[in-house]
Motif scaffolding. Structure first.
Motif, mmCIF file in Angstrom:
data_model
loop_
_atom_site.group_PDB
_atom_site.id
_atom_site.type_symbol
_atom_site.label_atom_id
_atom_site.label_comp_id
_atom_site.label_asym_id
_atom_site.label_seq_id
_atom_site.Cartn_x
_atom_site.Cartn_y
_atom_site.Cartn_z
ATOM 1 N N GLU A 154 0.865 -1.288 0.110
ATOM 2 C CA GLU A 154 0.087 -0.018 0.019
ATOM 3 C C GLU A 154 0.743 1.264 -0.114
ATOM 4 N N VAL A 155 0.509 2.350 -0.819
ATOM 5 C CA VAL A 155 1.234 3.491 -0.895
ATOM 6 C C VAL A 155 0.778 4.368 0.205
ATOM 7 N N HIS A 156 1.497 4.953 1.196
ATOM 8 C CA HIS A 156 1.154 5.672 2.153
ATOM 9 C C HIS A 156 1.309 7.320 1.811
ATOM 10 N N PRO A 157 0.683 8.060 1.939
ATOM 11 C CA PRO A 157 1.046 9.422 1.299
ATOM 12 C C PRO A 157 2.183 9.939 2.274
ATOM 13 N N GLY A 158 3.104 10.461 1.761
ATOM 14 C CA GLY A 158 4.261 11.202 2.268
ATOM 15 C C GLY A 158 5.427 10.224 2.968
ATOM 16 N N VAL A 159 5.359 8.979 2.283
ATOM 17 C CA VAL A 159 6.298 7.838 2.343
ATOM 18 C C VAL A 159 7.055 7.687 1.289
ATOM 19 N N GLU A 160 8.441 7.578 1.536
ATOM 20 C CA GLU A 160 9.420 7.266 0.430
ATOM 21 C C GLU A 160 9.847 5.958 0.484
ATOM 22 N N HIS A 161 9.927 5.242 -0.370
ATOM 23 C CA HIS A 161 10.786 3.786 -0.494
ATOM 24 C C HIS A 161 11.905 4.124 -1.197
ATOM 25 N N ARG A 162 13.212 3.102 -0.693
ATOM 26 C CA ARG A 162 14.270 2.981 -1.410
ATOM 27 C C ARG A 162 14.635 1.563 -1.367
ATOM 28 N N LEU A 163 14.885 1.003 -2.594
ATOM 29 C CA LEU A 163 15.376 -0.383 -2.568
ATOM 30 C C LEU A 163 16.536 -0.605 -2.180
ATOM 31 N N LEU A 164 16.835 -1.739 -0.953
ATOM 32 C CA LEU A 164 18.121 -2.122 -0.706
ATOM 33 C C LEU A 164 18.665 -3.367 -1.346
ATOM 34 N N GLY A 165 17.823 -4.235 -1.919
ATOM 35 C CA GLY A 165 18.189 -5.033 -3.063
ATOM 36 C C GLY A 165 17.132 -6.327 -3.050
ATOM 37 N N GLU A 166 17.590 -7.382 -3.664
ATOM 38 C CA GLU A 166 16.691 -8.277 -4.151
ATOM 39 C C GLU A 166 17.192 -9.724 -3.022
ATOM 40 N N ASP A 167 16.201 -10.239 -2.825
ATOM 41 C CA ASP A 167 16.275 -11.756 -1.845
ATOM 42 C C ASP A 167 15.693 -12.733 -2.265
ATOM 43 N N PRO A 168 16.510 -13.947 -2.947
ATOM 44 C CA PRO A 168 15.870 -15.138 -3.532
ATOM 45 C C PRO A 168 14.863 -15.679 -2.552
ATOM 46 N N ILE A 169 14.153 -16.518 -3.204
ATOM 47 C CA ILE A 169 13.147 -17.262 -2.307
ATOM 48 C C ILE A 169 13.247 -18.618 -2.875
ATOM 49 N N ARG A 170 13.250 -19.517 -1.830
ATOM 50 C CA ARG A 170 13.354 -21.007 -2.360
ATOM 51 C C ARG A 170 12.265 -22.051 -1.708
ATOM 52 N N ILE A 171 12.237 -23.164 -2.387
ATOM 53 C CA ILE A 171 11.416 -24.281 -1.467
ATOM 54 C C ILE A 171 12.432 -24.696 -0.613
ATOM 55 N N VAL A 172 12.262 -24.977 0.441
ATOM 56 C CA VAL A 172 12.922 -25.645 1.717
ATOM 57 C C VAL A 172 12.354 -26.968 2.309
ATOM 58 N N LEU A 173 13.105 -27.966 2.089
ATOM 59 C CA LEU A 173 12.760 -29.309 2.667
ATOM 60 C C LEU A 173 13.648 -29.679 3.531
ATOM 61 N N SER A 174 13.477 -30.839 4.349
ATOM 62 C CA SER A 174 14.234 -31.279 5.424
ATOM 63 C C SER A 174 15.758 -31.677 4.946
ATOM 64 N N PRO A 175 16.972 -31.602 5.683
ATOM 65 C CA PRO A 175 18.165 -31.966 5.233
ATOM 66 C C PRO A 175 18.283 -33.141 4.532
ATOM 67 N N ASP A 176 17.460 -34.271 5.126
ATOM 68 C CA ASP A 176 17.673 -35.538 4.695
ATOM 69 C C ASP A 176 16.810 -36.028 3.446
ATOM 70 N N GLU A 177 16.277 -34.882 2.799
ATOM 71 C CA GLU A 177 15.269 -34.905 1.301
ATOM 72 C C GLU A 177 16.244 -34.491 0.141
ATOM 73 N N GLN A 178 16.011 -35.025 -0.849
ATOM 74 C CA GLN A 178 16.499 -34.300 -2.163
ATOM 75 C C GLN A 178 15.501 -33.127 -2.494
ATOM 76 N N PRO A 179 16.076 -32.271 -3.282
ATOM 77 C CA PRO A 179 15.284 -31.010 -3.767
ATOM 78 C C PRO A 179 14.417 -31.529 -4.776
ATOM 79 N N ALA A 180 13.185 -30.728 -4.751
ATOM 80 C CA ALA A 180 11.996 -31.193 -5.334
ATOM 81 C C ALA A 180 11.103 -30.290 -5.977
ATOM 82 N N PRO A 181 10.759 -30.613 -7.229
ATOM 83 C CA PRO A 181 9.965 -29.028 -7.899
ATOM 84 C C PRO A 181 8.887 -29.166 -7.070
ATOM 85 N N LEU A 182 8.023 -27.944 -7.182
ATOM 86 C CA LEU A 182 7.208 -27.375 -6.424
ATOM 87 C C LEU A 182 5.773 -28.305 -6.772
#
Length: 297
Positions: A154-182
């Motif tokens: 939501e855009v709040h009047p009188g507030v300025e945003h400045r980008l710090l950077g991008e943060d990847p998002i991933r699927i997370v499974l338990s350590p003993d599992e193999q990576p799996a598609p969504l």
């Protein structure tokens, strides 16, 4: 002349909706807030409040004066920042989402302690939905928040945003599992943030785009709880890389379709962006985020 302190009470009431909410926010008693608003009505010469059941609401004149109050508060803040003596550093009230509070903020505080040890920074860990509202209400001077792909804040009047950077998002499974598609996780139990948050809305949409409705069996705002539930094999989830800090995750990570990232940004009131204290903290946060390096899982 209107007293600025009373105008702020009216502005707060327009944001929070109740006398009790204003009182709790500003550490006043409800009776004090009511008395001061009654004095403001007397100064205005018109009714600013009217009964609404057991509560009160702003009259059309009250809403109009509340809009003027917001502008008066902005001008007051801008004037104070412009008149501040060089090197006179005011405390900075910072609100940060949990992943930033645990990783970016400590690194930024280290930089500030080396460069301007006299600068006081106060931290409150809050979700973006709350911290951005409270920024507009002047409870905080600076906020660290995030925005998920396709889910603009939501855009709040009188507030300025400045980008710090991008943060990847991933699927997370338990350590003993193999990576799996969504799509292959359609029959698994999920842990997600609470309904109504941007993170939850976004995660559910990813599952629906993959052809299934997620079985959200666990809800938690603390992402550490997500990690522990996933580690124990009770759930799978979607987490941003920032949660791991600079250490290996130790988890089984998989890419989401399209390799999405969330945008991490700072937000300040436009009237406060010239504040030397806010500028120093904002710069340190940007430097800390830029130097942040995720170690490969």
């Amino acid at each position: 002349m209107f007293e600025l302190r009373r105008l702020r009470l009216l502005h707060e009431l327009s944001l929070r909706g109740t006398i009790a909410g204003v009182a709790a926010s500003l550490s006043y008693s409800p009776s004090t807030v009511s008395q001061q608003l009654a004095l403001l009505e007397r100064e205005a010469g018109v009714a600013l409040l009217e009964p609404d059941g057991r509560r009160v609401r702003l009259t059309p004149e009250g809403r109009m004066l509340a809009e003027h109050a917001a502008r008066a508060l902005e001008l007051d803040e801008a004037a104070r920042a412009a008149l501040a003596a060089p090197g006179a550093l005011e405390p900075v009230r910072l609100a940060a989402m949990p992943t930033a509070a645990e990783t970016i903020v400590p690194a930024a505080l280290t930089l500030l302690a080396e460069r301007v040890p006299q600068l006081r920074v106060e931290l409150d860990e809050l979700p973006p939905e709350e911290s951005l509202f409270e920024l507009s209400a002047r409870r905080f001077d600076l906020v660290i928040a995030e925005q998920y792909p396709g889910h603009t804040r939501e855009v709040h009047p009188g507030v300025e945003h400045r980008l710090l950077g991008e943060d990847p998002i991933r699927i997370v499974l338990s350590p003993d599992e193999q990576p799996a598609p969504l799509a292959s996780l359609h029959d698994r139990a999920w842990v997600m943030e609470h309904a109504g948050t941007a993170a939850r809305q976004w995660a559910v949409q990813q599952c629906r785009a993959a052809g299934f409705e997620p079985d959200v069996r666990f809800e938690a705002s603390d992402l550490t709880a997500h990690i522990r539930l996933i580690t124990a094999g009770h759930a799978v989830g979607m987490l941003p890389d920032l949660i791991w800090g600079d250490e290996p995750s130790g988890m089984s990570l998989a890419q989401l379709p399209g390799t999405p990232v969330r945008e991490v940004f700072t937000a300040v009131r436009t009237a406060a962006r010239a504040s030397e204290s806010v500028t120093l903290v904002r710069a340190a946060l940007a430097e800390a985020f830029a130097s942040h390096r995720r170690v490969a899982p």
